[in-house]
Write an enzyme that holds these catalytic residues in place. Structure first.
Site, PDB file in Angstrom:
ATOM      1  N   VAL A 221       9.926   5.432  -1.784  1.00 45.49           N
ATOM      2  CA  VAL A 221      10.351   3.705  -1.013  1.00 45.49           C
ATOM      3  C   VAL A 221       9.203   2.337  -1.578  1.00 45.49           C
ATOM      4  CG1 VAL A 221       9.336   2.087   1.235  1.00 45.49           C
ATOM      5  CG2 VAL A 221      10.730   5.099   1.012  1.00 45.49           C
TER       6      VAL A 221
ATOM      7  N   LYS B 243       5.747   5.896  11.258  1.00 46.59           N
ATOM      8  CA  LYS B 243       6.632   6.043  13.047  1.00 46.59           C
ATOM      9  C   LYS B 243       5.350   7.809  13.686  1.00 46.59           C
ATOM     10  CE  LYS B 243       8.591   9.125   9.926  1.00 46.59           C
ATOM     11  NZ  LYS B 243       8.852   9.336   8.919  1.00 46.59           N
TER      12      LYS B 243
ATOM     13  N   ALA C 104       1.278  -1.442   0.114  1.00 47.63           N
ATOM     14  CA  ALA C 104      -0.065   0.089   0.082  1.00 47.63           C
ATOM     15  C   ALA C 104       0.773   1.289   0.001  1.00 47.63           C
ATOM     16  CB  ALA C 104      -0.973  -0.210   0.818  1.00 47.63           C
TER      17      ALA C 104
ATOM     18  N   LEU D 166       3.099   3.591  -3.011  1.00 51.01           N
ATOM     19  CA  LEU D 166       3.642   3.233  -4.636  1.00 51.01           C
ATOM     20  C   LEU D 166       4.997   4.359  -4.651  1.00 51.01           C
ATOM     21  CD1 LEU D 166       2.018   1.303  -6.765  1.00 51.01           C
ATOM     22  CD2 LEU D 166       3.990   0.516  -5.533  1.00 51.01           C
ATOM     23  N   GLY D 167       5.096   4.845  -3.214  1.00 49.76           N
ATOM     24  CA  GLY D 167       6.118   6.626  -3.483  1.00 49.76           C
ATOM     25  C   GLY D 167       7.415   6.020  -3.857  1.00 49.76           C
TER      26      GLY D 167
ATOM     27  N   LYS E 218       9.442   9.247  16.379  1.00 47.32           N
ATOM     28  CA  LYS E 218      11.017   7.483  16.382  1.00 47.32           C
ATOM     29  C   LYS E 218      11.293   7.449  18.117  1.00 47.32           C
ATOM     30  CE  LYS E 218      11.989   8.675  11.409  1.00 47.32           C
ATOM     31  NZ  LYS E 218      13.432   9.682  10.705  1.00 47.32           N
TER      32      LYS E 218
ATOM     33  N   VAL F 284      11.914   4.102  12.695  1.00 48.04           N
ATOM     34  CA  VAL F 284      12.815   4.703  13.028  1.00 48.04           C
ATOM     35  C   VAL F 284      14.684   4.745  13.013  1.00 48.04           C
ATOM     36  CG1 VAL F 284      14.265   4.645  15.191  1.00 48.04           C
ATOM     37  CG2 VAL F 284      12.005   4.207  15.236  1.00 48.04           C
TER      38      VAL F 284
ATOM     39  N   GLY G 194      16.220   7.690   2.314  1.00 48.52           N
ATOM     40  CA  GLY G 194      15.951   7.230   0.874  1.00 48.52           C
ATOM     41  C   GLY G 194      14.891   5.951   0.770  1.00 48.52           C
TER      42      GLY G 194
END
Length: 437
Positions: A15, A107, A10, A12-13, A207, A134, A304
């Site tokens: 990451v 987070k 869920a 699809l950016g 975090k 985190v 990233g």
């Protein structure tokens, strides 16, 4: 070999796309390492037509991630949408209620509802994994939750936001203003168009709240964190820190005290010769102090696509290696019902050194008045330096920079308040805590 582990992604950016690509590229290696194949069988995102550089034609597309969690042919929901409410929360709840495993990098959701979600996962006998929530690619969750079992942890702290660390690094190394560094961070994609969540410390606080629960066996409490951001850090502070042998970092700090647990996020001066002071750019670092192992410092990429996807994939691999009927690891390190209620220590009981910078009227008796207010509050000074404003000897104001020996937050605040009432301070004093790891 066991049946394939079926994944529903869920979001699809950056990451999510990295995760799908890595699973596709390393399909055979993952199957060998995990004893079963890992296959993406369903996906959900807002735009079906966007070119993400990945092939998802073999997966079933869902416009609603919660529908995918309820109905999709999946064994694991991977939630990479983000946000403490809305679609992300609905999808995670739906998956857990259905009795399927969840992996998330969210987070904000965990900081707000982590205890309830952990309890639901335990009730359903499934895993709730969140390594990527985190410190990006640093495996700190597994370390605290599993590898350090048996240790009594007394303090966790670190650099947990790459945006802020990038800005502070460039301010120091290139002499740029906060505003200029922020614009560059936004241009490079390290900061959002609205960067307030990062630069005000909220991201670090979420975090930290998760780490605090894992380290100290207490309920998550993200509303009980003392919070300061970095937007008021100036080149005057950066230069003064360097002259005194320090660097400024935005740290999240949690420690167990006799009066409870203290959580704080704020700019901090750390000695230049410490390892954490050398952590630059978007890199993160997390330090753990414990009784058996001693001190542990983990450093690595904090954000990233690939770094975060690596952490997500590690969580998926753990699920793939598990077997039906095996005991699941509690999401927060111990059963949710056995977590201790969070007891907040008074922030003002914190002890340590402080850096204080203030502009004062250039008149006779000011230094003596400052010394008197410090003495009234039992504060001992390690150093005090006076500079003329803009280097002009006859300027109407002077800049006073002080470094104190260990004292309390209450004493510092009372002393500064008293000095402000004396009427010789111009503008708002800058107070930065000093940590000596």
């Amino acid at each position: 070999m066991a049946d394939a582990l079926k994944i529903g992604v869920a979001g699809l950016g950056t990451v999510g796309a990295s995760l799908v690509r890595i699973i596709s590229e390393r399909h055979e290696n993952l199957a060998t390492a995990c004893g079963r194949a890992i296959t993406v069988t369903a996906v959900s995102a807002r735009d079906r037509t966007k070119d993400r550089g990945i092939d998802v034609t073999s997966a079933t597309w869902y416009d609603d991630p919660a529908a995918m969690a309820r109905e999709g042919d999946i064994d694991v929901l991977v939630e990479l949408i983000g946000g403490a409410s809305g679609a992300a929360k609905d999808a995670v709840n739906a998956a857990l209620e259905r009795g399927i495993h969840v992996v998330t990098a969210n987070k904000a959701l965990l900081a707000e509802d982590g205890v309830a979600l952990a309890a639901l996962a335990e009730e359903k006998g499934v895993l709730l994994n969140f390594e990527a929530a985190v410190a990006g690619g640093i495996p700190v969750i597994k370390a605290v939750r599993e590898s350090l079992t048996g240790n009594t942890m007394t303090r966790v702290y670190g650099i947990m936001n790459g945006t802020c660390n990038y800005i502070l690094t460039r301010m120091e190394k290139e002499g740029l203003s906060f505003e200029d560094c922020l614009k560059e961070a936004q241009r490079l994609g390290y900061a959002e168009a609205d960067p307030s969540f990062d630069i005000n410390g909220n991201d670090t606080a979420h975090k930290l709240a998760i780490l605090t629960s894992l380290a100290f066996g207490c309920e998550i409490s993200c509303d009980d964190i003392y919070l300061e951001g970095i937007s008021n850090i100036t080149q005057d502070d950066i230069r003064a820190a360097a002259e005194l042998g320090y660097r400024i970092k935005l740290l999240g700090v949690a420690q167990r005290t006799g009066g409870g647990i203290e959580q704080r996020v704020h700019p901090t001066m750390v000695p230049h010769d410490t390892v954490i002071a050398q952590v630059d750019g978007v890199t993160n670092a997390v330090a753990i102090e414990s009784d058996i192992l001693g001190d542990l410092l983990m450093v690595g990429p904090g954000a990233g696509g690939d770094a975060t996807a690596s952490a997500v994939l590690g969580d998926i691999a753990d699920i793939a290696k598990s077997r039906p009927g095996a005991q699941t690891v509690p999401a927060l390190g111990r059963p949710a019902k056995s977590l201790e209620p969070y007891k907040r220590a008074r922030m003002r009981s914190h002890e340590g050194g402080y850096f204080i910078r203030m502009r004062v009227a250039d008149r006779i008796g000011v230094i003596a008045a400052i010394a008197r207010r410090m003495a009234d509050n039992q504060i001992s000074l390690e150093s005090i330096v006076q500079h003329s404003a803009n280097g002009e000897r006859d300027a109407p104001t002077k800049t006073i920079i002080m470094v104190t020996h260990a004292t309390t937050e209450l004493s510092i605040r009372n002393a500064v308040k008293a000095m402000e009432s004396d009427g010789y301070i111009v503008g708002k004093p800058q107070v930065i805590r000093i940590e000596k790891p």
